[in-house]
Design an enzyme around this catalytic site. Structure first.
Site, mmCIF file in Angstrom:
data_model
loop_
_atom_site.group_PDB
_atom_site.id
_atom_site.type_symbol
_atom_site.label_atom_id
_atom_site.label_comp_id
_atom_site.label_asym_id
_atom_site.label_seq_id
_atom_site.Cartn_x
_atom_site.Cartn_y
_atom_site.Cartn_z
ATOM 1 N N GLY A 11 94.403 -15.085 63.875
ATOM 2 C CA GLY A 11 94.885 -14.916 62.505
ATOM 3 C C GLY A 11 94.065 -13.896 61.729
ATOM 4 C CG PHE A 12 93.493 -12.639 56.981
ATOM 5 C CD1 PHE A 12 93.121 -11.289 57.004
ATOM 6 C CD2 PHE A 12 93.214 -13.377 55.826
ATOM 7 C CE1 PHE A 12 92.475 -10.704 55.923
ATOM 8 C CE2 PHE A 12 92.580 -12.803 54.743
ATOM 9 C CZ PHE A 12 92.200 -11.476 54.791
ATOM 10 C CB ALA A 81 93.595 -23.538 64.269
ATOM 11 C CB THR A 84 96.868 -21.339 55.227
ATOM 12 O OG1 THR A 84 97.914 -20.400 55.467
ATOM 13 C CG2 THR A 84 95.968 -21.434 56.432
ATOM 14 C CB SER A 127 90.270 -24.292 51.053
ATOM 15 O OG SER A 127 90.887 -24.051 49.828
ATOM 16 C CE1 TYR A 191 95.004 -24.961 53.500
ATOM 17 C CE2 TYR A 191 94.364 -24.558 51.221
ATOM 18 C CZ TYR A 191 94.222 -24.302 52.573
ATOM 19 O OH TYR A 191 93.281 -23.391 52.998
ATOM 20 N NE ARG A 259 94.705 -18.965 42.027
ATOM 21 C CZ ARG A 259 95.022 -19.666 40.942
ATOM 22 N NH1 ARG A 259 94.212 -19.674 39.889
ATOM 23 N NH2 ARG A 259 96.131 -20.376 40.886
HETATM 24 N N1 LIG Z 1 92.859 -16.742 53.624
HETATM 25 C C1 LIG Z 1 92.373 -17.452 52.609
HETATM 26 O O1 LIG Z 1 92.450 -17.044 51.440
HETATM 27 C C2 LIG Z 1 91.699 -18.771 52.867
HETATM 28 C C3 LIG Z 1 91.116 -19.428 51.771
HETATM 29 C C4 LIG Z 1 90.523 -20.666 51.982
HETATM 30 C C5 LIG Z 1 90.466 -21.199 53.253
HETATM 31 N N2 LIG Z 1 91.046 -20.539 54.291
HETATM 32 C C6 LIG Z 1 91.000 -21.180 55.614
HETATM 33 O O2 LIG Z 1 90.603 -20.220 56.588
HETATM 34 C C7 LIG Z 1 91.241 -20.503 57.825
HETATM 35 C C8 LIG Z 1 91.888 -19.255 58.385
HETATM 36 O O3 LIG Z 1 92.806 -18.763 57.436
HETATM 37 P P1 LIG Z 1 93.571 -17.372 57.630
HETATM 38 O O4 LIG Z 1 93.755 -16.837 56.264
HETATM 39 O O5 LIG Z 1 92.931 -16.561 58.675
HETATM 40 O O6 LIG Z 1 94.983 -17.917 58.108
HETATM 41 P P2 LIG Z 1 96.021 -17.287 59.179
HETATM 42 O O7 LIG Z 1 97.289 -18.029 58.945
HETATM 43 O O8 LIG Z 1 96.046 -15.814 59.137
HETATM 44 O O9 LIG Z 1 95.387 -17.722 60.566
HETATM 45 C C9 LIG Z 1 95.502 -19.026 61.056
HETATM 46 C C10 LIG Z 1 95.692 -18.922 62.552
HETATM 47 O O10 LIG Z 1 95.798 -20.259 63.046
HETATM 48 C C11 LIG Z 1 96.837 -20.282 64.022
HETATM 49 N N3 LIG Z 1 97.344 -21.646 64.089
HETATM 50 C C12 LIG Z 1 98.156 -22.302 63.209
HETATM 51 N N4 LIG Z 1 98.417 -23.536 63.665
HETATM 52 C C13 LIG Z 1 97.750 -23.676 64.848
HETATM 53 C C14 LIG Z 1 97.623 -24.728 65.799
HETATM 54 N N5 LIG Z 1 98.273 -25.885 65.638
HETATM 55 N N6 LIG Z 1 96.845 -24.513 66.873
HETATM 56 C C15 LIG Z 1 96.206 -23.331 67.075
HETATM 57 N N7 LIG Z 1 96.315 -22.290 66.228
HETATM 58 C C16 LIG Z 1 97.067 -22.459 65.114
HETATM 59 C C17 LIG Z 1 97.877 -19.291 63.520
HETATM 60 O O11 LIG Z 1 98.696 -18.831 64.577
HETATM 61 C C18 LIG Z 1 96.987 -18.200 62.945
HETATM 62 O O12 LIG Z 1 96.707 -17.202 63.913
HETATM 63 C C19 LIG Z 1 92.203 -21.659 57.561
HETATM 64 O O13 LIG Z 1 91.600 -22.851 57.984
HETATM 65 C C20 LIG Z 1 92.361 -21.668 56.059
HETATM 66 O O14 LIG Z 1 92.628 -22.973 55.566
HETATM 67 C C21 LIG Z 1 91.657 -19.335 54.131
#
Ligand SMILES: NC(=O)c1ccc[n+]([C@@H]2O[C@H](COP(=O)([O-])OP(=O)(O)OC[C@H]3O[C@@H](n4cnc5c(N)ncnc54)[C@H](O)[C@@H]3O)[C@@H](O)[C@H]2O)c1
Length: 380
Positions: A11-12, A81, A84, A127, A191, A259
């Site tokens: 992911g990101f 994972a 989100t 988060s 969430y 934010r």
């Molecule tokens: N991006 C933000 O602003 C932000 C803010 C606070 C917390 N977070 C946390 O950071 C983490 C990563 O966020 P992100 O922005 O990279 O999200 P994202 O959606 O880009 O990446 C998440 C990845 O998890 C994978 N995924 C989803 N369900 C899955 C499963 N059941 N098994 C295996 N893989 C799975 C998806 O395919 C994806 O590649 C998350 O836990 C999110 O809660 C992100």
């Protein structure tokens, strides 16, 4: 050689973390389901996973077998994972709970039942949403002396367009101040509740298993590689598509909600610091910029940065589960990374915009995502 398992590593945030860790000489294994909501029904843009220093397992954190395969010979875990989307979580309650809470429970269950686990460090991407509305003061009552932690704003208040949390003492609007890690936790969305469940599970299990852990409360992370296909989260990615399509940017409430935007490179630097720290961190750390920016301002900055011609529209609409303001106290982060944050919002938006301009133009899914909320009375 240390081998790091990154769940959700495709992911990101995961993609940036992988690059940084490879640069630092780590071996990496990714467990990722390549969820269609993030990567599309036919996943694209994942050529970087072919790097010989990355082992990629397509599978789910909700599968015991996939997790057991992923955990072989692993010394460090970064658990990313998750589902989100804050708004989506309010009506996909079971799915969010299953992936986020049960997925984390299963991962820890396997470690707890191994005779001698080999895990030295566990990093959880939590988060800021766990705080709910976060910390406020009332300047009218006591000149801002006492910190207050208002509950989620009720629909009855929002319908009257009273956007700011109200002082229980004098009935005036409260003012947001930076939220600290020791402030009370009051999740306002499903969430957020699942992220707090993850925190509890990780803290309790890692303490009993003698695994050093760090719980990072990420603020609004933005940057290159954020999914442009997911209409449920990532405000800047969603807005970028609308700007490229010349569409109006709808801004909730009065646009003055704030934010704490943090560039993804600062987030992965914090993760690396926790992984390599000689002593276990065993604590919660806010990872943000420490700067509050209004949603209206960031929308205008992004339009400029993309040389777009879109206009903004303050809709006075609201979503249940959203918080009003958010800015992190980052003193604890600065003990770990004295120069944090390295990337200003202006610089980060320019980097993001340069990347966006070279991406295929996705469909705009925001109207559909909002319609799903309206149909369930979660947005008005
Ligand atoms: N991006 C933000 O602003 C932000 C803010 C606070 C917390 N977070 C946390 O950071 C983490 C990563 O966020 P992100 O922005 O990279 O999200 P994202 O959606 O880009 O990446 C998440 C990845 O998890 C994978 N995924 C989803 N369900 C899955 C499963 N059941 N098994 C295996 N893989 C799975 C998806 O395919 C994806 O590649 C998350 O836990 C999110 O809660 C992100």
């Amino acid at each position: 050689m240390d081998k790091v398992l990154i769940t959700g590593g495709a992911g990101f945030i995961g993609s940036h973390l992988c690059r940084l860790l490879i640069e630092k000489g780590f071996h990496i294994r990714i467990l990722d389901s390549l969820a269609p909501q993030i990567h599309g029904t036919i996943p694209t843009g994942l050529d970087w996973l072919n790097d010989h220093r990355i082992e990629f397992i397509r599978g789910s954190v909700t599968s015991r077998i996939d997790l057991e395969n992923s955990l072989k010979d692993i010394s460090h875990i970064v658990h990313l994972a998750a589902e989100t989307g804050t708004g989506q979580s309010m009506y996909e309650i079971s799915r969010y709970n299953f992936v986020n809470s049960q997925g984390t429970a299963l991962l820890l269950d396997i470690l707890a039942n191994q005779r001698n686990h080999s895990i030295k460090r566990f990093i959880l991407a939590s988060s800021r949403s766990v705080y709910g509305e976060g910390a406020y003061v009332c300047y009218k009552c006591d000149g801002g002396q006492r910190r207050l932690f208002p509950k989620a704003r009720p629909a009855g208040q929002l319908v009257k367009h009273q956007w700011d949390p109200i002082c229980p003492g004098c009935g005036h609007s409260l003012s947001a101040v930076p939220t600290r890690e020791d402030d009370p936790v009051l999740p306002a969305s499903i969430y957020a509740a699942t992220k707090y469940t993850q925190e509890d599970l990780v803290r309790i299990a890692c303490e009993s298993l003698d695994i050093g852990f760090a719980i990072l409360r990420l603020q609004n992370v933005y940057g290159e590689e954020q999914s442009l296909q997911n209409p449920y989260t990532g405000i800047l990615s969603i807005f970028s598509t609308r700007i490229r399509r010349g569409l109006e940017l709808p801004i909730f409430e009065d646009g003055l909600e704030t934010r704490d935007f943090v560039h993804v490179s600062d987030v992965v630097r914090a993760m690396l610091a926790c992984l390599v720290s000689m002593k276990p961190v065993n604590s919660v750390i806010n990872v943000g910029s420490g700067v509050a920016t209004t949603v209206h301002d960031v929308a205008l900055q992004l339009i400029r940065s993309l040389n777009g011609s879109s206009s903004t529209k303050i809709t006075c609409e609201y979503r249940l589960g959203d918080i009003r303001h958010n800015v992190a106290d980052i003193s604890r982060l600065r003990l770990l990374l004295p120069d944090a944050p390295c990337v200003s919002l202006e610089k980060g938006l320019n980097k993001f915009s340069e990347w966006v301009k070279n991406q295929p133009l996705p469909e705009d899914g925001l109207d559909r995502a909002n319609a799903e909320l309206r149909a369930r009375n979660l947005m008005a």
